[in-house]
Enzyme design. Structure first.
Site, PDB file in Angstrom:
ATOM      1  CD  GLU A   1     -39.517 -14.282  47.401  1.00  0.00           C
ATOM      2  OE1 GLU A   1     -39.260 -13.923  46.236  1.00  0.00           O
ATOM      3  OE2 GLU A   1     -39.119 -15.356  47.860  1.00  0.00           O
TER       4      GLU A   1
ATOM      5  N   GLY B   1     -38.153 -25.626  40.547  1.00  0.00           N
ATOM      6  CA  GLY B   1     -37.718 -26.973  40.143  1.00  0.00           C
ATOM      7  C   GLY B   1     -38.919 -27.824  39.747  1.00  0.00           C
TER       8      GLY B   1
ATOM      9  N   GLY C   1     -42.240 -20.667  40.275  1.00  0.00           N
ATOM     10  CA  GLY C   1     -42.354 -22.121  40.204  1.00  0.00           C
ATOM     11  C   GLY C   1     -43.276 -22.574  39.090  1.00  0.00           C
TER      12      GLY C   1
ATOM     13  CG  ASP D   1     -35.905 -14.840  39.338  1.00  0.00           C
ATOM     14  OD1 ASP D   1     -36.884 -14.362  39.929  1.00  0.00           O
ATOM     15  OD2 ASP D   1     -35.804 -16.062  39.059  1.00  0.00           O
ATOM     16  CG  HIS D   2     -35.763 -15.522  43.672  1.00  0.00           C
ATOM     17  ND1 HIS D   2     -36.704 -15.389  44.647  1.00  0.00           N
ATOM     18  CD2 HIS D   2     -36.309 -16.289  42.706  1.00  0.00           C
ATOM     19  CE1 HIS D   2     -37.791 -16.048  44.303  1.00  0.00           C
ATOM     20  NE2 HIS D   2     -37.585 -16.607  43.120  1.00  0.00           N
TER      21      HIS D   2
END
Ligand code: 13P
Length: 286
Positions: A134, A180, A208, A82-83
């Protein structure tokens, strides 16, 4: 079922318009629980790791545990990073056998991000691996990466050009989603997903995921969000089940780690199963 490519998992979901749960796992307990949930739902699944988890658990240990547990499953599964803004961590994970990576270079200007993403795609191809791209930050800090400020948004043409020029396999658009728990109900730009999918034919990743409504999931998945990321719900399930158990243990003055682990596993299986079913992934294993 051996580990399969993230691209195959996502492309099949995209073609049939269901969502694949991409769950941020943390350790052996959470890997085991998410795989068990996918197995019970007969669903393909993506296990993803933050950079923080790779560093905290250890890259080689993480991939060894993943491989050992995935070997015993009968559903399609892949491992995704991920990221990740760090090229060295991207390379290390591709070398170690991750199936795909999100090269998150949204803090660079788009031209630089585009050139570097092209390089990451070329590197990933040499490993038979795939890339998520992204250009806009997803609001909210996740495992020390990101920002609580809303990121600058780019014109649709900029995103379309980025997707086509880099050859990324999945794209993560910023559509008002945030990492979050949502502090207020999010207002999402559903149309941007449709516009990006129509212009590129590339599946989208919905970031998200924790806290979105069933209607939001269903609509965005129908428009082409084939990969659906869930992290906060997994962390809360992991920690809240432990907290409940530990409070009881303290009250009874009874300390038995295996029953704590079983309670956490049960909670995580339930959390992952609920999301898989919500995304229409149940019964989609091949
Ligand atoms: P949540 O933490 O909101 O579930 O988002 C997960 C995510 O998008 C991981 O990249």
């Amino acid at each position: 079922m051996p580990v399969v490519s993230t691209k195959e998992i996502v492309d099949r979901a995209f073609a049939d318009r269901y969502g694949v749960g991409a769950f941020n796992i943390l350790d052996d307990l959470s890997i085991d629980a998410v795989l068990a949930a996918a197995e019970e739902e007969r669903a393909p699944v993506i296990l993803q790791t933050s950079v923080k988890t790779v560093r905290a658990y250890g890259r080689d240990r993480l991939v060894a545990v993943f491989r050992a547990m995935a070997r015993d499953t009968t559903i399609p599964v892949s491992l995704h990073l991920d990221h990740c803004p760090h090229r060295d961590v991207i390379s290390e994970c591709l070398d170690a056998g991750w199936n795909s990576v999100l090269f998150d270079a949204h803090e660079l200007d788009v031209a630089d991000n585009l050139e570097q993403t092209k390089e990451v795609v070329a590197e990933a191809r040499r490993h038979n691996a795939h890339v998520e791209g992204e250009i806009e930050g997803i609001e909210g800090i996740e495992d020390d990466i990101g920002s609580d400020e809303a990121s600058r948004l780019h014109k649709l043409e900029v995103a379309v050009d980025f997707i086509k020029a880099t050859g990324v396999d999945v794209f993560a658009p910023a559509i008002g989603n945030a990492h979050g728990q949502y502090k207020r109900p999010p207002r999402l730009d559903h149309q941007r997903v449709t516009d990006l999918v129509e212009a590129t034919g590339v599946p989208m990743a919905l970031h998200g995921g924790t806290g979105l409504s069933a209607d939001q999931f269903h609509d965005l998945i129908a428009r082409g969000c084939a990969k659906v990321n869930i992290s906060t719900a997994i962390k809360e399930s992991y920690m809240r089940s432990a907290l409940a158990h530990l409070k009881e243990a303290e009250a009874k003055d009874k300390w038995d780690p295996p029953t704590l682990f079983a309670r956490q596993r049960e909670s995580l299986v339930q959390t992952a199963r609920e999301h898989i079913a919500l995304f229409g992934g149940s019964g989609r294993a091949w």
